[in-house]
Design a protein around this motif. Structure first.
Motif, PDB file in Angstrom:
ATOM      1  N   GLU A   1     -32.811 -30.380 -20.106  1.00 62.56           N
ATOM      2  CA  GLU A   1     -31.846 -29.994 -21.735  1.00 62.56           C
ATOM      3  C   GLU A   1     -30.446 -29.418 -21.107  1.00 62.56           C
ATOM      4  OE1 GLU A   1     -33.721 -31.687 -25.560  1.00 62.56           O
ATOM      5  OE2 GLU A   1     -34.206 -29.831 -25.096  1.00 62.56           O
ATOM      6  N   LYS A   2     -30.978 -28.464 -20.274  1.00 63.68           N
ATOM      7  CA  LYS A   2     -29.671 -27.583 -19.647  1.00 63.68           C
ATOM      8  C   LYS A   2     -29.192 -27.965 -18.429  1.00 63.68           C
ATOM      9  CE  LYS A   2     -29.039 -23.963 -21.364  1.00 63.68           C
ATOM     10  NZ  LYS A   2     -28.098 -23.733 -22.689  1.00 63.68           N
ATOM     11  N   ARG A   3     -29.703 -29.007 -17.887  1.00 62.71           N
ATOM     12  CA  ARG A   3     -28.889 -29.818 -16.884  1.00 62.71           C
ATOM     13  C   ARG A   3     -27.878 -30.667 -17.698  1.00 62.71           C
ATOM     14  NH1 ARG A   3     -34.494 -30.408 -13.958  1.00 62.71           N
ATOM     15  NH2 ARG A   3     -35.171 -28.403 -13.238  1.00 62.71           N
ATOM     16  N   ILE A   4     -26.509 -31.365 -16.775  1.00 62.36           N
ATOM     17  CA  ILE A   4     -25.947 -31.854 -17.347  1.00 62.36           C
ATOM     18  C   ILE A   4     -25.377 -32.775 -15.723  1.00 62.36           C
ATOM     19  CG2 ILE A   4     -23.705 -30.869 -17.494  1.00 62.36           C
ATOM     20  CD1 ILE A   4     -24.306 -33.537 -19.720  1.00 62.36           C
TER      21      ILE A   4
ATOM     22  N   ALA B   1     -21.501 -24.364 -17.333  1.00 60.91           N
ATOM     23  CA  ALA B   1     -21.539 -23.446 -16.561  1.00 60.91           C
ATOM     24  C   ALA B   1     -22.051 -22.401 -17.469  1.00 60.91           C
ATOM     25  CB  ALA B   1     -21.033 -23.071 -15.392  1.00 60.91           C
ATOM     26  N   ALA B   2     -20.286 -21.776 -17.998  1.00 61.58           N
ATOM     27  CA  ALA B   2     -20.123 -20.315 -18.767  1.00 61.58           C
ATOM     28  C   ALA B   2     -21.760 -20.600 -19.739  1.00 61.58           C
ATOM     29  CB  ALA B   2     -19.202 -20.273 -18.979  1.00 61.58           C
ATOM     30  N   ARG B   3     -21.550 -21.790 -20.800  1.00 58.41           N
ATOM     31  CA  ARG B   3     -22.870 -22.086 -21.856  1.00 58.41           C
ATOM     32  C   ARG B   3     -24.513 -22.331 -21.534  1.00 58.41           C
ATOM     33  NH1 ARG B   3     -19.564 -24.696 -26.212  1.00 58.41           N
ATOM     34  NH2 ARG B   3     -21.549 -24.858 -26.655  1.00 58.41           N
ATOM     35  N   GLY B   4     -24.380 -21.393 -20.418  1.00 57.57           N
ATOM     36  CA  GLY B   4     -25.473 -22.088 -19.959  1.00 57.57           C
ATOM     37  C   GLY B   4     -26.574 -23.450 -18.765  1.00 57.57           C
ATOM     38  N   TYR B   5     -25.331 -24.081 -19.070  1.00 54.65           N
ATOM     39  CA  TYR B   5     -26.004 -25.596 -18.431  1.00 54.65           C
ATOM     40  C   TYR B   5     -26.177 -25.809 -16.675  1.00 54.65           C
ATOM     41  CZ  TYR B   5     -25.731 -27.741 -22.753  1.00 54.65           C
ATOM     42  OH  TYR B   5     -26.244 -27.583 -24.682  1.00 54.65           O
TER      43      TYR B   5
ATOM     44  N   GLY C   1     -33.111 -34.729 -12.081  1.00 60.54           N
ATOM     45  CA  GLY C   1     -33.413 -34.308 -13.615  1.00 60.54           C
ATOM     46  C   GLY C   1     -32.488 -34.872 -14.601  1.00 60.54           C
ATOM     47  N   VAL C   2     -31.541 -35.030 -14.181  1.00 61.41           N
ATOM     48  CA  VAL C   2     -30.451 -35.125 -15.129  1.00 61.41           C
ATOM     49  C   VAL C   2     -31.324 -36.527 -16.839  1.00 61.41           C
ATOM     50  CG1 VAL C   2     -27.820 -35.839 -15.177  1.00 61.41           C
ATOM     51  CG2 VAL C   2     -29.176 -34.119 -13.581  1.00 61.41           C
ATOM     52  N   GLN C   3     -30.645 -36.123 -17.458  1.00 65.29           N
ATOM     53  CA  GLN C   3     -30.788 -37.559 -18.377  1.00 65.29           C
ATOM     54  C   GLN C   3     -30.132 -38.104 -19.501  1.00 65.29           C
ATOM     55  OE1 GLN C   3     -34.249 -35.961 -20.579  1.00 65.29           O
ATOM     56  NE2 GLN C   3     -35.681 -35.628 -18.893  1.00 65.29           N
ATOM     57  N   SER C   4     -28.663 -36.943 -19.029  1.00 71.39           N
ATOM     58  CA  SER C   4     -27.595 -37.290 -19.922  1.00 71.39           C
ATOM     59  C   SER C   4     -26.316 -37.019 -19.074  1.00 71.39           C
ATOM     60  CB  SER C   4     -27.812 -36.236 -21.127  1.00 71.39           C
ATOM     61  OG  SER C   4     -27.420 -34.319 -20.938  1.00 71.39           O
ATOM     62  N   ALA C   5     -25.438 -37.214 -19.285  1.00 71.35           N
ATOM     63  CA  ALA C   5     -24.381 -37.214 -18.276  1.00 71.35           C
ATOM     64  C   ALA C   5     -22.844 -37.463 -19.150  1.00 71.35           C
ATOM     65  CB  ALA C   5     -23.834 -38.261 -16.404  1.00 71.35           C
ATOM     66  N   VAL C   6     -21.290 -37.154 -18.396  1.00 73.10           N
ATOM     67  CA  VAL C   6     -20.052 -37.480 -19.301  1.00 73.10           C
ATOM     68  C   VAL C   6     -19.157 -38.075 -17.808  1.00 73.10           C
ATOM     69  CG1 VAL C   6     -20.287 -35.113 -20.724  1.00 73.10           C
ATOM     70  CG2 VAL C   6     -19.029 -35.242 -18.604  1.00 73.10           C
ATOM     71  N   MET C   7     -18.084 -38.090 -18.281  1.00 73.18           N
ATOM     72  CA  MET C   7     -16.872 -39.443 -17.027  1.00 73.18           C
ATOM     73  C   MET C   7     -15.953 -38.014 -18.154  1.00 73.18           C
ATOM     74  SD  MET C   7     -18.103 -42.705 -17.935  1.00 73.18           S
ATOM     75  CE  MET C   7     -16.944 -43.595 -16.364  1.00 73.18           C
ATOM     76  N   VAL C   8     -15.573 -36.988 -16.861  1.00 72.80           N
ATOM     77  CA  VAL C   8     -14.735 -36.122 -16.915  1.00 72.80           C
ATOM     78  C   VAL C   8     -13.349 -36.677 -16.182  1.00 72.80           C
ATOM     79  CG1 VAL C   8     -13.803 -34.132 -17.150  1.00 72.80           C
ATOM     80  CG2 VAL C   8     -16.160 -34.692 -18.090  1.00 72.80           C
TER      81      VAL C   8
ATOM     82  N   THR D   1     -16.788 -33.713 -24.641  1.00 69.04           N
ATOM     83  CA  THR D   1     -16.471 -33.381 -26.297  1.00 69.04           C
ATOM     84  C   THR D   1     -18.078 -32.666 -26.113  1.00 69.04           C
ATOM     85  OG1 THR D   1     -16.184 -34.713 -27.109  1.00 69.04           O
ATOM     86  CG2 THR D   1     -13.831 -33.726 -26.583  1.00 69.04           C
ATOM     87  N   PHE D   2     -19.083 -33.181 -26.919  1.00 64.28           N
ATOM     88  CA  PHE D   2     -20.037 -33.236 -27.446  1.00 64.28           C
ATOM     89  C   PHE D   2     -21.085 -31.910 -26.679  1.00 64.28           C
ATOM     90  CE2 PHE D   2     -22.935 -33.554 -23.304  1.00 64.28           C
ATOM     91  CZ  PHE D   2     -24.284 -32.679 -23.583  1.00 64.28           C
ATOM     92  N   LEU D   3     -20.348 -31.437 -25.663  1.00 59.99           N
ATOM     93  CA  LEU D   3     -20.973 -29.956 -25.236  1.00 59.99           C
ATOM     94  C   LEU D   3     -19.706 -29.148 -25.471  1.00 59.99           C
ATOM     95  CD1 LEU D   3     -22.551 -28.133 -23.523  1.00 59.99           C
ATOM     96  CD2 LEU D   3     -21.640 -28.064 -21.515  1.00 59.99           C
ATOM     97  N   LEU D   4     -18.675 -29.246 -25.545  1.00 59.22           N
ATOM     98  CA  LEU D   4     -17.358 -28.605 -26.063  1.00 59.22           C
ATOM     99  C   LEU D   4     -16.869 -29.098 -27.426  1.00 59.22           C
ATOM    100  CD1 LEU D   4     -16.827 -27.953 -21.932  1.00 59.22           C
ATOM    101  CD2 LEU D   4     -18.076 -26.262 -23.302  1.00 59.22           C
ATOM    102  N   PRO D   5     -17.440 -29.021 -28.543  1.00 61.80           N
ATOM    103  CA  PRO D   5     -16.020 -29.343 -29.293  1.00 61.80           C
ATOM    104  C   PRO D   5     -14.621 -28.123 -29.327  1.00 61.80           C
ATOM    105  CG  PRO D   5     -18.001 -28.141 -30.175  1.00 61.80           C
ATOM    106  CD  PRO D   5     -18.096 -28.172 -28.708  1.00 61.80           C
ATOM    107  N   GLU D   6     -14.448 -27.349 -28.813  1.00 63.53           N
ATOM    108  CA  GLU D   6     -14.055 -26.168 -28.795  1.00 63.53           C
ATOM    109  C   GLU D   6     -12.472 -26.576 -28.218  1.00 63.53           C
ATOM    110  OE1 GLU D   6     -16.338 -24.409 -25.751  1.00 63.53           O
ATOM    111  OE2 GLU D   6     -16.347 -25.104 -27.749  1.00 63.53           O
TER     112      GLU D   6
END
Length: 285
Positions: A5-8, A26-30, A71-78, A131-136
């Protein structure tokens, strides 16, 4: 949270936002594993991620194998992926061809992206909003700068908002440039910066830039995003006001944006809806 879960996964397009996302994640530990694209993704992204695979457009199978390997189980498109300039830039594999066959003749951007997301889910990778990881990173409502839009500019803001929502409903773009009651530029395939340059070049130094979400926005991809480069582009072509949609636009470097805008005499405001803007306009009359 488990190690998985800490892999994105990061499906990285062009512009500065993939790098900024990777650094913040990465700063959030991912651990960030990036799928980059030739002629699109900034090669400097490699220095901000745990691993990066550079692909050609259409190499869908290679992308899924890369995520599976790590082992990536979730991803974002940026970041944006521009339409290919040459056929040689596209190298569709069997998985890509089957994906295209599924959408048949309707290769409208949103439909194609949704089909791509469904395909990845079948491969075990859930596509999440960036934004799921970084709502700020979502734009906070209000005027961020010392300079506030004038009464005349507020009229252009209302017009720009209406037109931007209209082209968004047609899936043409998300940004328009307005000045003195006239629409100077509408975003299409060339992107926001080019739209600002076109519109600003046609104006007289007082252009208003409005960038909003589509009426039906899928936040897994193509979320409106602005940054310091947006302000630099506005300064270069004489745009004086930037309007974004509060809570529905991504801002990666807000402090730098505001600092530059204050330096250049540019207004930045995030609005939730046009009712709010209409009330401001009436209050100034």
């Amino acid at each position: 949270m488990t190690p998985a879960e800490k892999r994105i996964g990061l499906i990285a397009g062009s512009g500065p936002f993939p790098i900024l996302f990777a650094k913040k994640a990465a700063a959030r530990g991912y651990e960030v594993f990036a799928a980059a694209y030739h002629h699109e993704t900034d090669p400097a992204l490699a220095g901000s991620v745990a691993a990066m695979e550079v692909l050609h457009l259409g190499q869908v199978g290679r992308l899924t194998r890369f995520f599976r390997k790590h082992g990536v189980q979730s991803a974002v498109m940026v970041g944006a992926i521009q339409k290919p300039r040459a056929v040689s830039e596209i190298r569709p594999d069997i998985k890509a061809l089957s994906l295209l066959a599924a959408v048949r003749k309707d290769t409208h951007d949103d439909r194609l992206l949704r089909a791509f997301a469904r395909f990845l889910e079948k491969e075990g990778v859930i596509v999440r909003p960036s934004t799921f990881l970084l709502p700020e990173l979502l734009a906070r409502p209000g005027c961020w700068t010392r300079k506030k839009p004038s009464k005349k500019e507020r009229s252009d803001i209302i017009l720009g908002w209406q037109k931007a929502k209209a082209i968004g409903a047609l899936d043409i773009g998300q940004c328009v440039v307005v000045e003195n009651g006239s629409v100077l530029a509408v975003e299409a395939i060339d992107g926001t910066d080019a739209t600002i340059q076109r519109g600003g070049g046609l104006g007289r130094g007082n252009a208003v830039v409005v960038k909003v979400c589509k009426p039906i926005q899928d936040f897994r991809f193509d979320v409106p995003a602005v940054g310091a480069r947006t302000i630099e582009t506005m300064r270069e072509c004489g745009a004086r006001v930037l309007i974004v949609e509060a809570g529905r636009s991504v801002v990666f470097d807000r402090e730098e944006m505001v600092e530059l805008a204050d330096q250049y005499g540019i207004s930045i405001e995030a609005l939730a809806d046009m009712q709010e803007q209409s009330q401001k306009n009436k209050a100034e009359q």
